[in-house]
Design a protein around this motif. Structure first.
Motif, PDB file in Angstrom:
ATOM      1  N   VAL A  31       0.856  -1.180   0.000  1.00 21.56           N
ATOM      2  CA  VAL A  31       0.000   0.000   0.000  1.00 21.56           C
ATOM      3  C   VAL A  31       0.893   1.230   0.000  1.00 21.56           C
ATOM      4  O   VAL A  31       1.850   1.315   0.769  1.00 21.56           O
ATOM      5  CB  VAL A  31      -0.929   0.010   1.232  1.00 21.56           C
ATOM      6  CG1 VAL A  31      -1.691   1.321   1.327  1.00 21.56           C
ATOM      7  CG2 VAL A  31      -1.892  -1.177   1.185  1.00 21.56           C
ATOM      8  N   GLY A  32       0.588   2.181  -0.880  1.00 23.25           N
ATOM      9  CA  GLY A  32       1.334   3.433  -0.945  1.00 23.25           C
ATOM     10  C   GLY A  32       2.348   3.434  -2.066  1.00 23.25           C
ATOM     11  O   GLY A  32       2.753   2.380  -2.569  1.00 23.25           O
ATOM     12  N   ARG A  33       2.740   4.612  -2.451  1.00 25.48           N
ATOM     13  CA  ARG A  33       3.687   4.798  -3.546  1.00 25.48           C
ATOM     14  C   ARG A  33       5.041   5.216  -2.977  1.00 25.48           C
ATOM     15  O   ARG A  33       5.109   6.138  -2.167  1.00 25.48           O
ATOM     16  CB  ARG A  33       3.197   5.884  -4.507  1.00 25.48           C
ATOM     17  CG  ARG A  33       1.788   5.683  -4.993  1.00 25.48           C
ATOM     18  CD  ARG A  33       1.746   4.842  -6.229  1.00 25.48           C
ATOM     19  NE  ARG A  33       0.343   4.670  -6.630  1.00 25.48           N
ATOM     20  CZ  ARG A  33      -0.124   3.561  -7.152  1.00 25.48           C
ATOM     21  NH1 ARG A  33       0.664   2.541  -7.346  1.00 25.48           N
ATOM     22  NH2 ARG A  33      -1.385   3.459  -7.486  1.00 25.48           N
ATOM     23  N   LEU A  34       6.069   4.544  -3.417  1.00 26.05           N
ATOM     24  CA  LEU A  34       7.423   4.875  -2.984  1.00 26.05           C
ATOM     25  C   LEU A  34       7.982   5.944  -3.911  1.00 26.05           C
ATOM     26  O   LEU A  34       8.107   5.726  -5.120  1.00 26.05           O
ATOM     27  CB  LEU A  34       8.303   3.627  -3.008  1.00 26.05           C
ATOM     28  CG  LEU A  34       9.693   3.730  -2.416  1.00 26.05           C
ATOM     29  CD1 LEU A  34       9.649   4.165  -0.957  1.00 26.05           C
ATOM     30  CD2 LEU A  34      10.401   2.384  -2.518  1.00 26.05           C
ATOM     31  N   LYS A  35       8.273   7.105  -3.356  1.00 21.98           N
ATOM     32  CA  LYS A  35       8.794   8.214  -4.156  1.00 21.98           C
ATOM     33  C   LYS A  35      10.279   8.013  -4.435  1.00 21.98           C
ATOM     34  O   LYS A  35      10.975   7.292  -3.736  1.00 21.98           O
ATOM     35  CB  LYS A  35       8.581   9.525  -3.405  1.00 21.98           C
ATOM     36  CG  LYS A  35       7.130   9.863  -3.204  1.00 21.98           C
ATOM     37  CD  LYS A  35       6.966  11.125  -2.393  1.00 21.98           C
ATOM     38  CE  LYS A  35       5.485  11.363  -2.149  1.00 21.98           C
ATOM     39  NZ  LYS A  35       5.228  12.314  -1.106  1.00 21.98           N
ATOM     40  N   THR A  36      10.748   8.702  -5.447  1.00 21.00           N
ATOM     41  CA  THR A  36      12.161   8.658  -5.782  1.00 21.00           C
ATOM     42  C   THR A  36      12.971   9.157  -4.586  1.00 21.00           C
ATOM     43  O   THR A  36      12.643  10.168  -3.984  1.00 21.00           O
ATOM     44  CB  THR A  36      12.447   9.534  -7.010  1.00 21.00           C
ATOM     45  OG1 THR A  36      11.668   9.041  -8.100  1.00 21.00           O
ATOM     46  CG2 THR A  36      13.917   9.488  -7.385  1.00 21.00           C
ATOM     47  N   GLY A  37      14.000   8.427  -4.245  1.00 22.09           N
ATOM     48  CA  GLY A  37      14.850   8.771  -3.116  1.00 22.09           C
ATOM     49  C   GLY A  37      15.676   7.576  -2.718  1.00 22.09           C
ATOM     50  O   GLY A  37      15.719   6.563  -3.434  1.00 22.09           O
ATOM     51  N   PRO A  38      16.345   7.653  -1.559  1.00 13.26           N
ATOM     52  CA  PRO A  38      17.256   6.566  -1.168  1.00 13.26           C
ATOM     53  C   PRO A  38      16.562   5.222  -0.973  1.00 13.26           C
ATOM     54  O   PRO A  38      17.126   4.185  -1.326  1.00 13.26           O
ATOM     55  CB  PRO A  38      17.883   7.062   0.137  1.00 13.26           C
ATOM     56  CG  PRO A  38      17.186   8.309   0.512  1.00 13.26           C
ATOM     57  CD  PRO A  38      16.377   8.768  -0.640  1.00 13.26           C
ATOM     58  N   HIS A  80      15.902   3.775  -4.403  1.00 11.70           N
ATOM     59  CA  HIS A  80      17.170   3.332  -4.990  1.00 11.70           C
ATOM     60  C   HIS A  80      17.591   1.980  -4.399  1.00 11.70           C
ATOM     61  O   HIS A  80      17.981   1.067  -5.143  1.00 11.70           O
ATOM     62  CB  HIS A  80      18.253   4.386  -4.771  1.00 11.70           C
ATOM     63  CG  HIS A  80      19.592   3.993  -5.283  1.00 11.70           C
ATOM     64  ND1 HIS A  80      19.902   3.958  -6.628  1.00 11.70           N
ATOM     65  CD2 HIS A  80      20.708   3.572  -4.631  1.00 11.70           C
ATOM     66  CE1 HIS A  80      21.143   3.538  -6.780  1.00 11.70           C
ATOM     67  NE2 HIS A  80      21.655   3.298  -5.585  1.00 11.70           N
ATOM     68  N   LEU A  81      17.522   1.851  -3.079  1.00 12.28           N
ATOM     69  CA  LEU A  81      17.891   0.589  -2.428  1.00 12.28           C
ATOM     70  C   LEU A  81      16.963  -0.544  -2.853  1.00 12.28           C
ATOM     71  O   LEU A  81      17.414  -1.659  -3.135  1.00 12.28           O
ATOM     72  CB  LEU A  81      17.856   0.737  -0.907  1.00 12.28           C
ATOM     73  CG  LEU A  81      19.092   1.298  -0.244  1.00 12.28           C
ATOM     74  CD1 LEU A  81      18.822   1.579   1.234  1.00 12.28           C
ATOM     75  CD2 LEU A  81      20.259   0.352  -0.397  1.00 12.28           C
ATOM     76  N   LEU A  82      15.670  -0.275  -2.873  1.00 12.91           N
ATOM     77  CA  LEU A  82      14.700  -1.287  -3.283  1.00 12.91           C
ATOM     78  C   LEU A  82      15.003  -1.782  -4.690  1.00 12.91           C
ATOM     79  O   LEU A  82      15.089  -2.997  -4.923  1.00 12.91           O
ATOM     80  CB  LEU A  82      13.278  -0.719  -3.200  1.00 12.91           C
ATOM     81  CG  LEU A  82      12.160  -1.646  -3.650  1.00 12.91           C
ATOM     82  CD1 LEU A  82      12.050  -2.854  -2.721  1.00 12.91           C
ATOM     83  CD2 LEU A  82      10.840  -0.894  -3.699  1.00 12.91           C
ATOM     84  N   TRP A 106       8.198  -0.830  11.902  1.00 15.20           N
ATOM     85  CA  TRP A 106       9.057  -0.249  10.876  1.00 15.20           C
ATOM     86  C   TRP A 106       8.221   0.560   9.906  1.00 15.20           C
ATOM     87  O   TRP A 106       7.093   0.189   9.605  1.00 15.20           O
ATOM     88  CB  TRP A 106       9.791  -1.354  10.102  1.00 15.20           C
ATOM     89  CG  TRP A 106      10.739  -2.121  10.967  1.00 15.20           C
ATOM     90  CD1 TRP A 106      10.499  -3.304  11.590  1.00 15.20           C
ATOM     91  CD2 TRP A 106      12.055  -1.737  11.327  1.00 15.20           C
ATOM     92  NE1 TRP A 106      11.605  -3.680  12.309  1.00 15.20           N
ATOM     93  CE2 TRP A 106      12.575  -2.732  12.162  1.00 15.20           C
ATOM     94  CE3 TRP A 106      12.859  -0.647  11.003  1.00 15.20           C
ATOM     95  CZ2 TRP A 106      13.855  -2.680  12.688  1.00 15.20           C
ATOM     96  CZ3 TRP A 106      14.134  -0.588  11.530  1.00 15.20           C
ATOM     97  CH2 TRP A 106      14.628  -1.605  12.364  1.00 15.20           C
ATOM     98  N   PRO A 107       8.767   1.653   9.379  1.00 15.19           N
ATOM     99  CA  PRO A 107       8.047   2.402   8.346  1.00 15.19           C
ATOM    100  C   PRO A 107       7.777   1.490   7.146  1.00 15.19           C
ATOM    101  O   PRO A 107       8.624   0.680   6.778  1.00 15.19           O
ATOM    102  CB  PRO A 107       9.007   3.528   7.963  1.00 15.19           C
ATOM    103  CG  PRO A 107      10.000   3.608   9.071  1.00 15.19           C
ATOM    104  CD  PRO A 107      10.079   2.245   9.681  1.00 15.19           C
ATOM    105  N   HIS A 108       6.611   1.637   6.542  1.00 19.33           N
ATOM    106  CA  HIS A 108       6.236   0.762   5.441  1.00 19.33           C
ATOM    107  C   HIS A 108       7.209   0.848   4.274  1.00 19.33           C
ATOM    108  O   HIS A 108       7.487  -0.154   3.614  1.00 19.33           O
ATOM    109  CB  HIS A 108       4.809   1.095   4.978  1.00 19.33           C
ATOM    110  CG  HIS A 108       3.799   0.775   6.015  1.00 19.33           C
ATOM    111  ND1 HIS A 108       3.325   1.710   6.887  1.00 19.33           N
ATOM    112  CD2 HIS A 108       3.208  -0.390   6.355  1.00 19.33           C
ATOM    113  CE1 HIS A 108       2.464   1.135   7.716  1.00 19.33           C
ATOM    114  NE2 HIS A 108       2.380  -0.130   7.417  1.00 19.33           N
ATOM    115  N   MET A 109       7.730   2.023   4.016  1.00 15.97           N
ATOM    116  CA  MET A 109       8.661   2.169   2.897  1.00 15.97           C
ATOM    117  C   MET A 109       9.982   1.465   3.189  1.00 15.97           C
ATOM    118  O   MET A 109      10.584   0.860   2.309  1.00 15.97           O
ATOM    119  CB  MET A 109       8.908   3.646   2.576  1.00 15.97           C
ATOM    120  CG  MET A 109       7.651   4.421   2.243  1.00 15.97           C
ATOM    121  SD  MET A 109       6.648   3.610   0.988  1.00 15.97           S
ATOM    122  CE  MET A 109       5.241   4.690   0.926  1.00 15.97           C
ATOM    123  N   LEU A 110      10.428   1.510   4.434  1.00 13.74           N
ATOM    124  CA  LEU A 110      11.654   0.828   4.811  1.00 13.74           C
ATOM    125  C   LEU A 110      11.441  -0.688   4.848  1.00 13.74           C
ATOM    126  O   LEU A 110      12.346  -1.452   4.497  1.00 13.74           O
ATOM    127  CB  LEU A 110      12.155   1.343   6.165  1.00 13.74           C
ATOM    128  CG  LEU A 110      13.531   0.897   6.614  1.00 13.74           C
ATOM    129  CD1 LEU A 110      14.589   1.184   5.557  1.00 13.74           C
ATOM    130  CD2 LEU A 110      13.903   1.579   7.923  1.00 13.74           C
TER     131      LEU A 110
END
Length: 160
Positions: free
Chosen positions: A8-15, A18-20, A132-136
């Motif tokens: 759920v949610g969109r991962l914006k461009t950023g570190p 890049h890692l993902l 943990w944050p969902h993006m992490l």
């Protein structure tokens, strides 16, 4: 066997993005030789205003629609099983060896996963007792999938 992260949610461009992308690329390259490939991340987002259980159920419906038909579902949830990287690799290898063609690793929104989706999961896993944050969590999952593939293939990335 194809693995896909559905979140759920969109991962914006950023570190984090890049890692993902880096770990998924590594996973795909290392996994090809042992029959495991990565599908692109499926991101879903509810545009309408919902709250609580209603929002969780709507997100569950969107996640279910995003995953490959018939996929084995692995839910990431703080109440899930915590296991070592070696145990996770063995589990992934067993799924591959028993003919599982698709696995969907699902990560819910801020309220978590709906009980209906957790109930359909073949396995529920956690990255420990902390939140943990969902993006992490996406990055951590991609790294663990890559690590599992390297363990299964005998690559020296994992040094336990």
């Amino acid at each position: 066997m194809r693995v896909q992260i559905c979140a759920v949610g969109r991962l914006k461009t950023g570190p984090e993005k890049h890692l993902l992308d880096d770990y998924l690329s590594r996973l795909d390259a290392a996994g090809r030789g042992i029959g495991i490939t990565a599908l692109p991340v499926a991101e879903v987002e509810e545009k309408r205003r919902h709250e609580g259980a209603e929002l969780m159920e709507r997100e569950a419906a969107l996640l279910s629609g995003a995953m490959p038909k018939g996929a084995l579902i692995v839910a990431l949830d703080e109440r899930g099983r915590v296991e070592t990287s070696e145990a996770f690799a063995k589990r992934l290898g067993n799924w591959r060896d028993t003919g599982t063609s698709d696995i969907a690793f699902v990560i819910g929104g801020a309220n978590g996963l709906a009980p209906s989706l957790r109930g359909n999961a073949a396995h529920i896993m956690a990255f420990g007792a902390m939140t943990w944050p969902h993006m992490l969590a996406r990055v951590m999952l991609a790294e663990q999938l890559y690590r599992a593939v390297t363990i299964l293939s005998g690559h020296p990335y994992h040094r336990a």
